[in-house]
Write an enzyme that holds these catalytic residues in place. Structure first.
Site, PDB file in Angstrom:
ATOM      1  N   GLY A  12       0.819  -1.217   0.000  1.00  0.00           N
ATOM      2  CA  GLY A  12       0.000   0.000   0.000  1.00  0.00           C
ATOM      3  C   GLY A  12       0.845   1.256   0.000  1.00  0.00           C
ATOM      4  N   ASP A  13       0.167   2.399  -0.222  1.00  0.00           N
ATOM      5  CA  ASP A  13       0.800   3.726  -0.186  1.00  0.00           C
ATOM      6  C   ASP A  13       1.905   3.894  -1.225  1.00  0.00           C
ATOM      7  OD1 ASP A  13      -0.872   4.260   1.981  1.00  0.00           O
ATOM      8  OD2 ASP A  13       0.603   3.514   3.412  1.00  0.00           O
ATOM      9  N   LYS A  16      -0.559   5.566  -5.518  1.00  0.00           N
ATOM     10  CA  LYS A  16      -1.618   5.278  -6.496  1.00  0.00           C
ATOM     11  C   LYS A  16      -2.441   6.526  -6.802  1.00  0.00           C
ATOM     12  CE  LYS A  16      -3.105   2.124  -3.622  1.00  0.00           C
ATOM     13  NZ  LYS A  16      -2.000   2.055  -2.648  1.00  0.00           N
ATOM     14  N   GLY A  17      -2.783   7.275  -5.717  1.00  0.00           N
ATOM     15  CA  GLY A  17      -3.619   8.464  -5.899  1.00  0.00           C
ATOM     16  C   GLY A  17      -3.009   9.430  -6.889  1.00  0.00           C
ATOM     17  N   LYS A  18      -1.721   9.671  -6.753  1.00  0.00           N
ATOM     18  CA  LYS A  18      -1.054  10.626  -7.637  1.00  0.00           C
ATOM     19  C   LYS A  18      -1.115  10.166  -9.103  1.00  0.00           C
ATOM     20  CE  LYS A  18       3.112  12.174  -9.473  1.00  0.00           C
ATOM     21  NZ  LYS A  18       4.335  12.928  -9.448  1.00  0.00           N
ATOM     22  N   GLY A  40      -5.931   5.708   1.927  1.00  0.00           N
ATOM     23  CA  GLY A  40      -5.683   7.148   1.967  1.00  0.00           C
ATOM     24  C   GLY A  40      -4.871   7.477   0.728  1.00  0.00           C
ATOM     25  N   HIS A  41      -5.508   8.071  -0.261  1.00  0.00           N
ATOM     26  CA  HIS A  41      -4.840   8.357  -1.528  1.00  0.00           C
ATOM     27  C   HIS A  41      -4.598   9.862  -1.632  1.00  0.00           C
ATOM     28  CE1 HIS A  41      -6.445   4.368  -3.419  1.00  0.00           C
ATOM     29  NE2 HIS A  41      -5.746   4.193  -2.327  1.00  0.00           N
ATOM     30  N   ARG A 142     -23.362 -13.050   4.845  1.00  0.00           N
ATOM     31  CA  ARG A 142     -24.715 -12.753   4.333  1.00  0.00           C
ATOM     32  C   ARG A 142     -25.599 -12.026   5.342  1.00  0.00           C
ATOM     33  NH1 ARG A 142     -25.050 -18.806   2.402  1.00  0.00           N
ATOM     34  NH2 ARG A 142     -23.972 -18.912   4.388  1.00  0.00           N
ATOM     35  N   GLN A 222      -5.070  -0.218  -1.140  1.00  0.00           N
ATOM     36  CA  GLN A 222      -4.104  -1.081  -0.454  1.00  0.00           C
ATOM     37  C   GLN A 222      -3.051  -1.550  -1.481  1.00  0.00           C
ATOM     38  OE1 GLN A 222      -7.765  -1.893   0.400  1.00  0.00           O
ATOM     39  NE2 GLN A 222      -7.257  -0.106   1.598  1.00  0.00           N
ATOM     40  N   THR A 299      -4.000   7.190   9.017  1.00  0.00           N
ATOM     41  CA  THR A 299      -3.864   7.116  10.479  1.00  0.00           C
ATOM     42  C   THR A 299      -2.726   7.967  11.030  1.00  0.00           C
ATOM     43  OG1 THR A 299      -2.402   5.215  10.259  1.00  0.00           O
ATOM     44  CG2 THR A 299      -4.751   4.741  10.527  1.00  0.00           C
ATOM     45  N   ARG A 303       5.418   4.909   8.834  1.00  0.00           N
ATOM     46  CA  ARG A 303       5.486   3.696   8.015  1.00  0.00           C
ATOM     47  C   ARG A 303       6.844   3.039   8.213  1.00  0.00           C
ATOM     48  NH1 ARG A 303       3.312   7.043   2.876  1.00  0.00           N
ATOM     49  NH2 ARG A 303       1.072   6.999   3.350  1.00  0.00           N
ATOM     50  N   ASP A 331      12.795  10.326  -6.233  1.00  0.00           N
ATOM     51  CA  ASP A 331      13.509  11.465  -5.636  1.00  0.00           C
ATOM     52  C   ASP A 331      13.913  11.220  -4.182  1.00  0.00           C
ATOM     53  OD1 ASP A 331      10.547  11.564  -5.486  1.00  0.00           O
ATOM     54  OD2 ASP A 331      10.937  13.150  -4.040  1.00  0.00           O
ATOM     55  N   GLY A 412       8.248  13.382  -7.471  1.00  0.00           N
ATOM     56  CA  GLY A 412       7.775  14.330  -6.462  1.00  0.00           C
ATOM     57  C   GLY A 412       6.280  14.163  -6.288  1.00  0.00           C
TER      58      GLY A 412
HETATM   59  P1  GDP Z   1      -1.516   5.764  -2.137  1.00  0.00           P
HETATM   60  O1  GDP Z   1      -2.260   5.244  -0.958  1.00  0.00           O
HETATM   61  O2  GDP Z   1      -0.904   4.668  -2.944  1.00  0.00           O
HETATM   62  O3  GDP Z   1      -2.322   6.697  -2.986  1.00  0.00           O
HETATM   63  O4  GDP Z   1      -0.295   6.594  -1.542  1.00  0.00           O
HETATM   64  P2  GDP Z   1      -0.349   7.639  -0.317  1.00  0.00           P
HETATM   65  O5  GDP Z   1      -1.019   8.868  -0.765  1.00  0.00           O
HETATM   66  O6  GDP Z   1      -0.859   6.979   0.911  1.00  0.00           O
HETATM   67  O7  GDP Z   1       1.192   7.848  -0.045  1.00  0.00           O
HETATM   68  C1  GDP Z   1       2.058   8.346  -1.027  1.00  0.00           C
HETATM   69  C2  GDP Z   1       2.703   9.618  -0.484  1.00  0.00           C
HETATM   70  O8  GDP Z   1       3.820   9.939  -1.277  1.00  0.00           O
HETATM   71  C3  GDP Z   1       1.801  10.827  -0.553  1.00  0.00           C
HETATM   72  O9  GDP Z   1       2.118  11.698   0.483  1.00  0.00           O
HETATM   73  C4  GDP Z   1       2.146  11.455  -1.906  1.00  0.00           C
HETATM   74  O10 GDP Z   1       1.876  12.849  -1.955  1.00  0.00           O
HETATM   75  C5  GDP Z   1       3.617  11.183  -1.963  1.00  0.00           C
HETATM   76  N1  GDP Z   1       4.187  10.976  -3.302  1.00  0.00           N
HETATM   77  C6  GDP Z   1       3.626  10.378  -4.387  1.00  0.00           C
HETATM   78  N2  GDP Z   1       4.525  10.283  -5.389  1.00  0.00           N
HETATM   79  C7  GDP Z   1       5.672  10.827  -4.917  1.00  0.00           C
HETATM   80  C8  GDP Z   1       6.967  10.998  -5.464  1.00  0.00           C
HETATM   81  O11 GDP Z   1       7.277  10.617  -6.577  1.00  0.00           O
HETATM   82  N3  GDP Z   1       7.907  11.600  -4.664  1.00  0.00           N
HETATM   83  C9  GDP Z   1       7.632  12.020  -3.396  1.00  0.00           C
HETATM   84  N4  GDP Z   1       8.604  12.589  -2.691  1.00  0.00           N
HETATM   85  N5  GDP Z   1       6.409  11.876  -2.857  1.00  0.00           N
HETATM   86  C10 GDP Z   1       5.453  11.285  -3.595  1.00  0.00           C
HETATM   87  P1  IMO Z   2      -3.843   2.630   0.558  1.00  0.00           P
HETATM   88  O1  IMO Z   2      -5.002   2.441  -0.395  1.00  0.00           O
HETATM   89  C1  IMO Z   2      -1.263   0.895   3.591  1.00  0.00           C
HETATM   90  C2  IMO Z   2      -3.041  -2.060   6.286  1.00  0.00           C
HETATM   91  C3  IMO Z   2      -3.185  -1.655   7.735  1.00  0.00           C
HETATM   92  C4  IMO Z   2      -3.056  -3.009   8.407  1.00  0.00           C
HETATM   93  C5  IMO Z   2      -3.762  -3.942   7.415  1.00  0.00           C
HETATM   94  C6  IMO Z   2      -5.213  -4.223   7.770  1.00  0.00           C
HETATM   95  O2  IMO Z   2      -3.732   4.013   1.085  1.00  0.00           O
HETATM   96  O3  IMO Z   2      -2.585   2.100  -0.029  1.00  0.00           O
HETATM   97  P2  IMO Z   2      -7.473  -2.837   7.742  1.00  0.00           P
HETATM   98  O4  IMO Z   2      -7.777  -1.422   8.126  1.00  0.00           O
HETATM   99  O5  IMO Z   2      -7.740  -3.121   6.318  1.00  0.00           O
HETATM  100  O6  IMO Z   2      -8.099  -3.808   8.686  1.00  0.00           O
HETATM  101  O7  IMO Z   2      -5.888  -2.998   7.986  1.00  0.00           O
HETATM  102  O8  IMO Z   2      -3.707  -3.294   6.159  1.00  0.00           O
HETATM  103  N1  IMO Z   2      -3.664  -1.111   5.321  1.00  0.00           N
HETATM  104  C7  IMO Z   2      -2.974  -0.278   4.549  1.00  0.00           C
HETATM  105  N2  IMO Z   2      -1.657  -0.011   4.497  1.00  0.00           N
HETATM  106  N3  IMO Z   2      -2.105   1.519   2.741  1.00  0.00           N
HETATM  107  C8  IMO Z   2      -3.423   1.249   2.755  1.00  0.00           C
HETATM  108  O9  IMO Z   2      -4.272   1.734   1.833  1.00  0.00           O
HETATM  109  C9  IMO Z   2      -3.927   0.350   3.726  1.00  0.00           C
HETATM  110  N4  IMO Z   2      -5.153  -0.123   4.027  1.00  0.00           N
HETATM  111  C10 IMO Z   2      -4.973  -1.021   5.012  1.00  0.00           C
HETATM  112  O10 IMO Z   2      -2.190  -0.763   8.127  1.00  0.00           O
HETATM  113  O11 IMO Z   2      -1.715  -3.386   8.455  1.00  0.00           O
HETATM  114 MG    MG Z   3      -2.301   5.471   1.141  1.00  0.00          MG
END
Ligand code: GDP
Ligand code: IMO
Ligand code: MG
Length: 422
Positions: A12-13, A16-18, A40-41, A142, A222, A299, A303, A331, A412
């Site tokens: 996760g993280d 994807k959002g970007k 959280g995107h 169900r 995720q 949250t 990380r 970067d 970035g």
């Molecule tokens: P997602 O859950 O996959 O959408 O990712 P998150 O938003 O949770 O976490 C990605 C974080 O990295 C966010 O704070 C973005 O603004 C940041 N981010 C995305 N792409 C880049 C990048 O290429 N460089 C840097 N420094 N930050 C980035």
């Molecule tokens: P995005 O879409 C990173 C992790 C939690 C925990 C496990 C189970 O932003 O990438 P849950 O709330 O589903 O019961 O948690 O999964 N987790 C994530 N980690 N990015 C996420 O979403 C996550 N969604 C859940 O931290 O370890």
């Molecule tokens: Mg996220």
């Protein structure tokens, strides 16, 4: 035309959002297919930063329709908060559609999530406590309530019956602090905001659009290592986060899926508990966290950070049928003179590039290759040719190891900090 998929290949993280935000102006429809407000995107547009939990990341493009698919679980309270924030920034919500078959997260689901995590003690999953697990349990058991139910005359009876079931279940756990009455009141108020949104039968809607030749981007939440079937079970989320989940979560046939864009950071992170073979617990991990601002978008938790893991990525590329890659946060490695890459694992005295049954229980020693860092700022580079040769070497090495072409490189958080490689 068909459905393209964008999903995270790690825990996760991945950013994807970007990337969805960037790509969404090329698609008629962007749709979330699983997960809920555990996601959280983050999207950075100009000097504004948005974090979306339920609403697809294509919402900032006036031209695209955004769908919360049937595979998503919705907490009306979080959804309403997102709607309010977007409205305050004049983001149009006219093209936001919600699947009638999406399940609802009740306050008592969140209560159960918190009580069951608290009871686990040291075995905690590290859940975001958004009620995801209990809601999907009620779906497969169900017992769940769906968006379509809120328009029915027996909704309150169904709600009360399910809540009472939860209250009985909660007696099995040690007591925790949770103001159910207050949360219920908020939830009922937020339901009114949800009722005002346009609801659809997701499968008919999307299949009709496909017949009309419209293009669709499915946005994963995720990451594949958190997939309920193929992730690091039990340290996973409760949905299928992988490509196969798109069919279930939107109501489309596998034959409709075309391209699968897998997103990975140039290193690796994980938030919550569970195995993470390349985790760095010392100074280097701390540096990655600091430079990469690695704190949860949902949250705020720090990380866990580590090096990129080739066996792990090869596995998620395989199960998802990834056709191209986006490498994000390149970067963050700007200041590192050496960059490590786990090429294989040493397990029971043998080198392997396959993940074992139980990543948690196995003694795994990652075997690292050391790559030279570029030690310069990549800010503002949007042309692949302008990247330092050492950075290109690193990317081309990853491509070769992973056997999939890199199409995007992110340098970035901002929308414009993106290199199109292909
Ligand atoms: P997602 O859950 O996959 O959408 O990712 P998150 O938003 O949770 O976490 C990605 C974080 O990295 C966010 O704070 C973005 O603004 C940041 N981010 C995305 N792409 C880049 C990048 O290429 N460089 C840097 N420094 N930050 C980035
Ligand atoms: P995005 O879409 C990173 C992790 C939690 C925990 C496990 C189970 O932003 O990438 P849950 O709330 O589903 O019961 O948690 O999964 N987790 C994530 N980690 N990015 C996420 O979403 C996550 N969604 C859940 O931290 O370890
Ligand atoms: Mg996220």
């Amino acid at each position: 035309m068909g459905v393209d998929v964008l999903l995270g290949l790690q825990w996760g993280d991945e950013g994807k959002g970007k990337i969805v935000d960037y790509l969404s102006d090329k698609y008629d429809i962007v749709a979330r297919f699983q997960g809920g407000p555990n996601a959280g995107h983050t999207i950075v547009i100009g000097d504004k930063k948005f974090v979306l939990h339920t609403i697809p990341s294509g919402i900032f493009r006036e031209s695209s329709i955004n769908i919360i698919g049937n595979g998503v679980v919705i907490d009306p309270i979080t959804l309403e908060k997102e709607l309010i924030k977007l409205r305050a920034e004049n983001v149009s919500l006219d093209k936001l559609l919600v699947a009638k078959k999406a399940h609802l997260i009740l306050p008592s689901h969140r209560y159960l999530d918190a009580a069951s995590e608290a009871a686990k003690g040291k075995e905690k999953i590290g859940s975001t406590l958004k009620g995801i697990g209990p809601t999907y349990m009620d779906k497969t058991g169900r017992n769940g309530l769906r968006v379509g139910d809120i328009f029915k005359s027996n909704f309150m009876d169904k709600y009360t019956a399910l809540k009472n079931k939860h209250v009985d279940l909660l007696k099995l756990y040690p007591p925790i602090d949770f103001d159910l009455e207050k949360e219920e009141e908020l939830w009922m108020e937020s339901l009114e905001a949800l009722k005002k949104l346009q609801t659809i039968d997701c499968s008919y809607y999307i299949n009709k659009k496909l017949e009309e030749g419209k293009s669709i981007l499915a946005e994963g939440a995720q990451g594949s290592m958190l997939d309920i079937d193929f992730g690091t079970y039990p340290y996973v989320t409760s949905s299928n986060t992988m490509t196969a989940g798109v069919c279930i979560g939107l109501g489309i046939a596998p034959t409709k899926i075309k391209n699968v864009l897998g997103i990975t950071k140039a290193y690796c992170t994980r938030v919550g508990a569970g195995p993470f073979p390349t985790e760095l617990e010392g100074e280097v991990g701390e540096e990655l966290r600091k430079v990469g601002q690695e704190f949860g978008a949902t949250t705020g938790r720090p990380r866990r950070c580590g090096w990129i893991d080739i066996p792990q990525l090869k596995y998620t590329i395989m199960i998802n049928g990834v056709t191209s890659l986006a490498i994000t946060k390149l970067d963050v490695l700007n200041g590192f003179s050496d960059i490590m890459v786990a090429e294989n694992y040493m397990m029971n005295g043998d080198a392997t590039d396959e993940l074992p049954y139980d990543l948690q229980g196995e003694e795994i020693l990652p075997l690292y290759a050391t790559k030279k860092g570029w030690e310069s700022d990549l800010e503002g580079i949007t042309d692949y040719a302008e990247l330092p040769q050492v950075a290109k070497d690193y990317l081309e090495y990853l491509e070769k190891q992973l056997g999939v072409p890199i199409h995007y490189v992110s340098t970035g958080p901002a929308r414009r900090s993106l290199i199109l490689k292909a």
